[in-house]
Design a protein around this motif. Structure first.
Motif, PDB file in Angstrom:
ATOM      1  N   GLY A 226       4.114  19.831   5.265  1.00 29.46           N
ATOM      2  CA  GLY A 226       3.572  19.124   4.104  1.00 29.46           C
ATOM      3  C   GLY A 226       2.803  20.054   3.213  1.00 29.46           C
ATOM      4  O   GLY A 226       2.576  21.208   3.550  1.00 29.46           O
TER       5      GLY A 226
ATOM      6  N   THR B 195      -2.505  17.463  -0.533  1.00 32.07           N
ATOM      7  CA  THR B 195      -2.624  16.319  -1.423  1.00 32.07           C
ATOM      8  C   THR B 195      -4.058  15.861  -1.407  1.00 32.07           C
ATOM      9  O   THR B 195      -4.761  16.009  -0.425  1.00 32.07           O
ATOM     10  CB  THR B 195      -1.725  15.158  -0.963  1.00 32.07           C
ATOM     11  OG1 THR B 195      -2.111  14.767   0.355  1.00 32.07           O
ATOM     12  CG2 THR B 195      -0.256  15.545  -0.972  1.00 32.07           C
ATOM     13  N   GLY B 196      -4.522  15.269  -2.510  1.00 34.37           N
ATOM     14  CA  GLY B 196      -5.886  14.753  -2.541  1.00 34.37           C
ATOM     15  C   GLY B 196      -6.913  15.827  -2.270  1.00 34.37           C
ATOM     16  O   GLY B 196      -7.800  15.646  -1.461  1.00 34.37           O
TER      17      GLY B 196
ATOM     18  N   THR C  71     -10.834   8.363   6.537  1.00 33.28           N
ATOM     19  CA  THR C  71     -10.021   9.132   5.583  1.00 33.28           C
ATOM     20  C   THR C  71      -9.630  10.503   6.119  1.00 33.28           C
ATOM     21  O   THR C  71      -8.936  11.249   5.424  1.00 33.28           O
ATOM     22  CB  THR C  71     -10.796   9.332   4.262  1.00 33.28           C
ATOM     23  OG1 THR C  71     -11.867  10.276   4.459  1.00 33.28           O
ATOM     24  CG2 THR C  71     -11.380   8.017   3.766  1.00 33.28           C
TER      25      THR C  71
ATOM     26  N   PRO D 143      -4.186  11.887   8.425  1.00 30.12           N
ATOM     27  CA  PRO D 143      -3.094  11.389   7.579  1.00 30.12           C
ATOM     28  C   PRO D 143      -2.761   9.941   7.922  1.00 30.12           C
ATOM     29  O   PRO D 143      -2.916   9.507   9.068  1.00 30.12           O
ATOM     30  CB  PRO D 143      -1.928  12.323   7.925  1.00 30.12           C
ATOM     31  CG  PRO D 143      -2.554  13.532   8.543  1.00 30.12           C
ATOM     32  CD  PRO D 143      -3.788  13.052   9.228  1.00 30.12           C
ATOM     33  N   ARG D 144      -2.285   9.209   6.936  1.00 35.06           N
ATOM     34  CA  ARG D 144      -1.919   7.813   7.141  1.00 35.06           C
ATOM     35  C   ARG D 144      -0.424   7.625   6.955  1.00 35.06           C
ATOM     36  O   ARG D 144       0.190   8.249   6.091  1.00 35.06           O
ATOM     37  CB  ARG D 144      -2.671   6.912   6.162  1.00 35.06           C
ATOM     38  CG  ARG D 144      -4.176   6.964   6.281  1.00 35.06           C
ATOM     39  CD  ARG D 144      -4.831   6.058   5.252  1.00 35.06           C
ATOM     40  NE  ARG D 144      -6.288   6.120   5.319  1.00 35.06           N
ATOM     41  CZ  ARG D 144      -7.097   5.434   4.523  1.00 35.06           C
ATOM     42  NH1 ARG D 144      -6.581   4.643   3.589  1.00 35.06           N
ATOM     43  NH2 ARG D 144      -8.410   5.532   4.638  1.00 35.06           N
TER      44      ARG D 144
ATOM     45  N   GLY E 132       3.290   7.920   6.736  1.00 30.80           N
ATOM     46  CA  GLY E 132       4.164   9.087   6.757  1.00 30.80           C
ATOM     47  C   GLY E 132       3.553  10.313   6.115  1.00 30.80           C
ATOM     48  O   GLY E 132       4.234  11.332   5.934  1.00 30.80           O
ATOM     49  N   GLU E 133       2.269  10.239   5.781  1.00 30.27           N
ATOM     50  CA  GLU E 133       1.604  11.380   5.148  1.00 30.27           C
ATOM     51  C   GLU E 133       1.530  12.558   6.109  1.00 30.27           C
ATOM     52  O   GLU E 133       1.332  12.384   7.320  1.00 30.27           O
ATOM     53  CB  GLU E 133       0.194  10.954   4.733  1.00 30.27           C
ATOM     54  CG  GLU E 133      -0.539  11.940   3.842  1.00 30.27           C
ATOM     55  CD  GLU E 133      -1.919  11.427   3.452  1.00 30.27           C
ATOM     56  OE1 GLU E 133      -2.528  12.056   2.578  1.00 30.27           O
ATOM     57  OE2 GLU E 133      -2.374  10.430   4.032  1.00 30.27           O
ATOM     58  N   LYS E 134       1.724  13.744   5.575  1.00 28.81           N
ATOM     59  CA  LYS E 134       1.678  14.963   6.393  1.00 28.81           C
ATOM     60  C   LYS E 134       0.289  15.594   6.302  1.00 28.81           C
ATOM     61  O   LYS E 134      -0.398  15.473   5.295  1.00 28.81           O
ATOM     62  CB  LYS E 134       2.727  15.973   5.916  1.00 28.81           C
ATOM     63  CG  LYS E 134       4.151  15.450   5.957  1.00 28.81           C
ATOM     64  CD  LYS E 134       4.580  15.084   7.371  1.00 28.81           C
ATOM     65  CE  LYS E 134       6.032  14.625   7.399  1.00 28.81           C
ATOM     66  NZ  LYS E 134       6.455  14.258   8.772  1.00 28.81           N
TER      67      LYS E 134
ATOM     68  N   SER F 108      -2.560  17.982   5.421  1.00 27.21           N
ATOM     69  CA  SER F 108      -2.708  18.851   4.260  1.00 27.21           C
ATOM     70  C   SER F 108      -4.008  19.635   4.353  1.00 27.21           C
ATOM     71  O   SER F 108      -4.822  19.438   5.261  1.00 27.21           O
ATOM     72  CB  SER F 108      -2.699  18.015   2.972  1.00 27.21           C
ATOM     73  OG  SER F 108      -3.899  17.262   2.888  1.00 27.21           O
TER      74      SER F 108
ATOM     75  N   HIS G 268      -6.925  17.389   4.503  1.00 30.66           N
ATOM     76  CA  HIS G 268      -7.207  16.836   5.829  1.00 30.66           C
ATOM     77  C   HIS G 268      -7.952  17.848   6.700  1.00 30.66           C
ATOM     78  O   HIS G 268      -8.841  17.484   7.479  1.00 30.66           O
ATOM     79  CB  HIS G 268      -5.909  16.404   6.514  1.00 30.66           C
ATOM     80  CG  HIS G 268      -5.236  15.245   5.832  1.00 30.66           C
ATOM     81  ND1 HIS G 268      -4.020  15.364   5.212  1.00 30.66           N
ATOM     82  CD2 HIS G 268      -5.644  13.959   5.637  1.00 30.66           C
ATOM     83  CE1 HIS G 268      -3.682  14.197   4.683  1.00 30.66           C
ATOM     84  NE2 HIS G 268      -4.655  13.323   4.923  1.00 30.66           N
TER      85      HIS G 268
END
Length: 371
Positions: free
Chosen positions: A274, A277-278, A329, A332-333, A335-337, A339, A342
């Motif tokens: 992944g 993100t965020g 938070t 990952p939630r 299917g999120e990989k 990152s 995280h």
């Protein structure tokens, strides 16, 4: 920049002003930095100019004006504003300060906020033949030792059961000489209360969480596993933080307060799973939590100086209450990989776990990884 580092930066600014001939003072050994008070601004404020004004023979505002450019030249400081009679209000690079704070906590672990070594103080705590007084003295001694003091605890009376149930101990028992009066005398628990029936952890919390001038309650409310119980919230936040580390390991990633925002591997061995993100800075994701963690060293020092373990207990509740909305938070939630974001959040979660575990240990209370 952490509060400890900022305190050192303030002292370095004083040293530079002295070396430049702008101030004629002895450089102090400690500079207190704390969140700004009413009328202040920025991230931290210091009253060092008021402290130095008399020995410098100058008004506090003039001393502050001398120190301001030396602080502005320091890495990590973005602005310095003078308010009131001479307070220096300091704004930090928020992204860098968040990363530095989390990194410092992870490096120090449960000893974050401790003094670097002995400071030469020798403190004698003497308490009456009273369970709460002995428990408060025991916790105050732990706090003082964390700040570099050598501490001896004595009591005018002591029960062996206090050690076996609540884990308290004293160095000597008996009447002290006249020159050593009782100096730890909190309001006792009601005669109808039985803190020892709660067990070590809840019993100690029941006696330590209220301010020393408040009468403690020792009922079953300290045992219930609900949000209404502050001790439960603190231990639950700690357990959630530890669980985040275990679950992240199962997902193949580890903590990093300042990760490369590129691809993150599933097993940290090179297989991309992944991208970041965020990636909002930690200071934007959890500002209240970072502020509470940054305040931990100041709280430890104040709790030690005032022989007030209740200050630490209430601070741990503040940290837990700021952490509990953040902890979901971290992972990952769906299917999120995993990152870079995280990894950074996991680092913050591990910092929370270290602060809560270290704080509870100073109160003599266990911090279980599973709850």
């Amino acid at each position: 920049m952490t509060p400890v580092e900022l305190s050192r930066t303030v002292l370095h600014a004083v040293r530079r002003a002295v070396d430049a001939g702008e101030l004629s003072v002895a450089v102090p050994t400690r500079a207190v930095v704390a969140p700004p008070g009413p009328g202040g601004c920025g991230d931290y404020a210091t009253s060092i100019a008021l402290q130095l004004a008399r020995p410098a023979g100058q008004p506090p505002l003039k001393v502050a004006e001398v120190l301001r450019p030396h602080l502005l030249g320091a890495d990590g400081i973005t602005d310095v504003v003078l308010t009131g009679p001479g307070f220096l209000n300091i704004s930090l690079d928020r992204a860098a300060s968040g990363v530095g704070l989390v990194g410092e906590i992870l490096r120090r672990g449960e000893r974050y906020g401790y003094a670097d070594g002995p400071d030469g103080r020798v403190v004698q705590l003497h308490c009456p033949h009273d369970l709460r007084a002995v428990v408060v003295a025991d916790a105050a001694a732990r706090l003082l030792r964390s700040q570099g003091a050598l501490v001896r605890v004595t009591a005018e009376g002591f029960e062996d059961a206090w050690t076996s149930v609540l884990g308290v101990a004293v160095d000597a028992v008996g009447r002290a000489p006249a020159e050593l009066p009782v100096n730890v005398r909190p309001v006792p628990a009601p005669e109808s209360a039985d803190p020892m029936s709660l067990g070590r952890d809840a019993g100690r919390w029941a006696l330590l969480h209220p301010a020393v001038h408040d009468r403690p309650r020792a009922g079953d409310q300290h045992l219930v596993q609900r949000e209404s119980n502050p001790l439960f919230r603190v231990r639950y936040a700690h357990a959630r933080a530890r669980a985040a580390t275990r679950n992240a390991a199962d997902l193949g990633f580890t903590a990093d307060p300042d990760p490369d925002p590129g691809p993150v591997t599933g097993s940290d061995t090179g297989t991309p799973t992944g991208t970041a993100t965020g990636t909002a800075p930690l200071a934007d994701v959890a500002p209240e939590l970072l502020a509470a963690l940054a305040d931990h060293p100041r709280v430890l020092a104040a709790a030690a100086d005032h022989r007030a373990p209740d200050r630490l207990a209430r601070h741990l509740v503040t940290v837990a209450d700021a952490a509990l909305p953040f902890l979901p938070t971290v992972l990952p939630r769906g299917g999120e990989k995993p990152s870079a974001a995280h990894r950074a959040r996991l680092a913050l979660a591990e910092a929370v776990g270290a602060v809560l575990a270290g704080g509870l240990a100073l109160l003599g209370i266990d911090a279980p990884d599973h709850l």
